[in-house]
Enzyme design. Structure first.
Site, mmCIF file in Angstrom:
data_model
loop_
_atom_site.group_PDB
_atom_site.id
_atom_site.type_symbol
_atom_site.label_atom_id
_atom_site.label_comp_id
_atom_site.label_asym_id
_atom_site.label_seq_id
_atom_site.Cartn_x
_atom_site.Cartn_y
_atom_site.Cartn_z
ATOM 1 N N ILE A 77 1.741 6.048 0.585
ATOM 2 C CA ILE A 77 1.501 4.760 -0.493
ATOM 3 C C ILE A 77 2.076 4.620 -1.362
ATOM 4 O O ILE A 77 1.284 5.850 -1.953
ATOM 5 C CB ILE A 77 -0.196 3.883 0.225
ATOM 6 C CG1 ILE A 77 -0.843 3.831 1.094
ATOM 7 C CG2 ILE A 77 0.005 2.474 -1.332
ATOM 8 C CD1 ILE A 77 -1.725 3.901 1.031
ATOM 9 N N CYS A 78 2.672 3.859 -2.152
ATOM 10 C CA CYS A 78 3.703 4.134 -3.251
ATOM 11 C C CYS A 78 3.955 5.200 -3.775
ATOM 12 O O CYS A 78 4.949 5.817 -3.264
ATOM 13 C CB CYS A 78 2.930 3.785 -4.710
ATOM 14 S SG CYS A 78 3.317 3.371 -5.710
ATOM 15 N N LEU A 79 3.425 5.980 -4.687
ATOM 16 C CA LEU A 79 3.991 7.456 -4.580
ATOM 17 C C LEU A 79 3.453 8.889 -3.773
ATOM 18 O O LEU A 79 4.376 8.974 -3.225
ATOM 19 C CB LEU A 79 2.718 8.244 -6.018
ATOM 20 C CG LEU A 79 3.330 9.196 -6.447
ATOM 21 C CD1 LEU A 79 4.733 9.561 -6.733
ATOM 22 C CD2 LEU A 79 2.586 10.001 -7.020
ATOM 23 N N MET A 81 4.560 7.504 -0.653
ATOM 24 C CA MET A 81 6.466 7.446 -0.268
ATOM 25 C C MET A 81 6.940 8.113 -0.434
ATOM 26 O O MET A 81 7.994 8.398 -0.168
ATOM 27 C CB MET A 81 6.449 5.708 0.121
ATOM 28 C CG MET A 81 7.874 5.137 0.505
ATOM 29 S SD MET A 81 8.214 3.677 0.308
ATOM 30 C CE MET A 81 9.195 3.524 -1.052
#
Length: 175
Positions: A77-79, A81
């Site tokens: 999720i976010c960072l 990824m």
């Protein structure tokens, strides 16, 4: 097999993710203990902060190789990824995990404010289990200044001054 592990990267809001998973009826735990992580049924790799801080923490905890070789589903999720990729422009350049062979780039917004904060649509044209019961062009909340460019692993695209990957997948690595 173990349970769902929320990987502690020392830079994320783990308790909200844990609460959401438990609300859905699943058991999970937050940890950075390598012996527990490598036996997980699934891993969620959240992140808020910098790629440099996350990679330093994962390296210190000896989790990088465990993540690279993990064969069960893993969701970033976010960072989370972004560090699946092989390099990030953030912090003057950071070598990241390298599962997805692309670089994370600074978002070029054509005069829109950075960071990109707020609700925005994701558009997908591939049927995928991750989108089950999610209509195309649904809106999700974004807070970021770095992006994964559209590439062969892209499952959905979002536009904020330019198109970027909002969801990618390579084998068991999802975001």
């Amino acid at each position: 097999m173990g349970k769902i592990i929320i990987l502690n990267t020392d830079c994320a809001n783990f308790t909200s993710i844990k609460s959401a998973i438990e609300k859905l009826g699943y058991c999970c735990m937050i940890t950075a203990e390598p012996s527990i992580v490598k036996n997980a049924k699934k891993i969620i790799l959240p992140g808020v902060g910098t790629a440099l801080a996350a990679m330093n923490f994962l390296s210190q905890k000896k989790l990088v190789d465990i993540i690279k070789t993990f064969t069960n589903p893993i969701l970033g999720i976010c960072l989370g990824m972004q560090i699946f990729c092989n390099f990030s422009e953030e912090s003057n350049g950071v070598k990241t995990i390298g599962v997805v062979k692309t670089s994370v780039l600074h978002l070029k917004t054509n005069n829109l404010p950075l960071p990109h904060i707020g609700w925005n649509q994701i558009s997908f044209n591939k049927c995928h289990a991750l989108f089950k019961d999610i209509p195309n062009n649904s809106r999700f909340y974004f807070v970021h200044s770095y992006i994964v460019p559209v590439n062969k692993y892209t499952l959905s695209v979002t536009n904020y001054g330019m198109n970027f990957s909002s969801v990618i997948q390579k084998n068991n690595f999802w975001r």
